[in-house]
Design an enzyme around this catalytic site. Sequence first.
Site, PDB file in Angstrom:
ATOM      1  N   LYS A 251     -19.551 -60.113 -51.676  1.00  0.00           N
ATOM      2  CA  LYS A 251     -18.578 -60.897 -51.578  1.00  0.00           C
ATOM      3  C   LYS A 251     -18.771 -62.295 -52.362  1.00  0.00           C
ATOM      4  CE  LYS A 251     -17.489 -64.114 -48.878  1.00  0.00           C
ATOM      5  NZ  LYS A 251     -16.660 -64.958 -50.197  1.00  0.00           N
TER       6      LYS A 251
ATOM      7  N   GLU B 219     -30.792 -68.132 -49.237  1.00  0.00           N
ATOM      8  CA  GLU B 219     -31.192 -69.193 -49.920  1.00  0.00           C
ATOM      9  C   GLU B 219     -30.280 -70.061 -49.650  1.00  0.00           C
ATOM     10  OE1 GLU B 219     -33.697 -69.122 -52.108  1.00  0.00           O
ATOM     11  OE2 GLU B 219     -34.121 -67.267 -52.303  1.00  0.00           O
TER      12      GLU B 219
ATOM     13  N   CYS C 177     -28.512 -75.984 -55.927  1.00  0.00           N
ATOM     14  CA  CYS C 177     -29.392 -76.216 -54.538  1.00  0.00           C
ATOM     15  C   CYS C 177     -30.847 -76.746 -54.792  1.00  0.00           C
ATOM     16  CB  CYS C 177     -29.495 -74.995 -53.590  1.00  0.00           C
ATOM     17  SG  CYS C 177     -29.801 -73.560 -54.853  1.00  0.00           S
TER      18      CYS C 177
END
Length: 485
Positions: free
Chosen positions: A180, A255, A289
């Site tokens: 997704k 993550e 990130c």
Amino acid sequence: MLEIAQEFKKEANYINGEWVKADSGETFEVHNPATGELLGSVPMCTNVETSRAIDAAYTAFQTFRKTSVKERTDMLRRLRRLIIDNQESLAQLLAAEQGKPIAEARGEVRMSASYVMWFAEEARRIYGETIPSPWAERRIMVTKEPVGVVGAITPWNFPSSMLARKIAPAIAAGCTVVCKPAEATPYSGLAWGMMCEKAGIPAGVVNILTGDPITIGEELTSNPNVHKITFTGSTRVGKILMAQSVPTVKKISMEMGGNAPFIVFDDADIDRAVEGAMASKFRNSGQTCVCTNRLYVQSGVYDKFVEKLAAATKAMKVGKSNEEGVVQGPLINEAAVAKTEEFVQDAKDKGGKVVTGGKRHALGHGFFEPTVIADANQDMMFSYDEIFGPVAPVYKFETEEEVVAKANDTDFGLACYFYTQDLGRTFRVMEGLEYGLVGVNEGVITAVEAPFGGFKQSGVGKEGGHQGIEDYLEEKYVCIGGLGF
Ligand code: ADP
């Protein structure tokens, strides 16, 4: 801009080798964050279609797990070739929905191809073990098997390469996947379905669906036929998925968020540090990130560093992805702009000095001025919260012990960076920092060959490197007796 990309712009979901709409017929819109332009609409699927995709993946797994390594390697090589051959179309599509400069979009697509190649090679190295047996008449083996159906949920900041890190090791290991992609960037996710189809990857092995994250996530985490969840995104959502995965005891790889410190010692090569800080702070407009969140600069070089960083920041060209010379695109949406504004206001209220930038960009939409804030302190919001925008707060420090403690004073532990020329300090600081990725005199360190993953609340497991395939494998201990010795 989208003319070139039309061939990869799919408005249906890829389930069991077929392109389908949501049962309800509902869709949701996708917009270009640089212009607000409507790019199109994709299916609003829910748990119903997700359950169907899991069934397809489960059925496909029974056959796919038995394919030879050579077959799977060949599939991945074909997939890589398709990515390379269509690099420009894929990059245009990615840039249109995500907003990043076209050069960065091309780089991301190349990175996707590299991950596919890496895992095509790693598939050949899924070695087992034989263990010296404590029994004279028995033998011990350890074999590795694919974990099963994998549920994969990915973010919008790297809409292509985050899927590459999950789809490629899954195929290499012999798993099947239900993916997704994020709502903001579904087209780059659906493009993976097209490429898998063209690469001759069997129906049901890779399924891509778009829609309601909550019900899709609930189905992926609760369905007993899914054996692993892999997620890249915020720590908030990652924790929800981890909790939801408990009743069916899934393997998990997460993550999640970061709060990267970037430390510059007095003895550092300042120009190199500024260059690294620019790359690590402003890549993807601060929306990665591993982006630097807090810059700690030792007092002896503080003023000089701030001055050089501000000059470089001011010189960056902000604009739409296809404009010549643009290095900063828009943020993903209005909420991201508002949050960035809040970080700046909070810093100003607590004594921070805006050296450059500090407000919405004149271009409107998702654009924000690249910003440097001096005199940052530990009370400011960005000391504990991820900015995910183009704001560089610079803190002053005095000693090595002080800065290591401050750098570690966070729940996160993904990436960190430090600049020094002193060998002893390099090892002391490297070992003192509680982070999964450490850049020493380097600001951009991601590589398919290296394990990517965080400590503390930044995650569980590794992606990339030889470690990246392990999360898609189960180890089986086999004890064989009655051998007639
Ligand atoms: P970001 O803050 O970067 O958007 P999110 O963690 O919100 O990160 O989103 C990352 C991915 O997680 C996206 O694909 C998003 O649709 C999905 N997501 C968001 N909320 C949920 C949820 N409750 N369950 C499952 N997936 C979710």
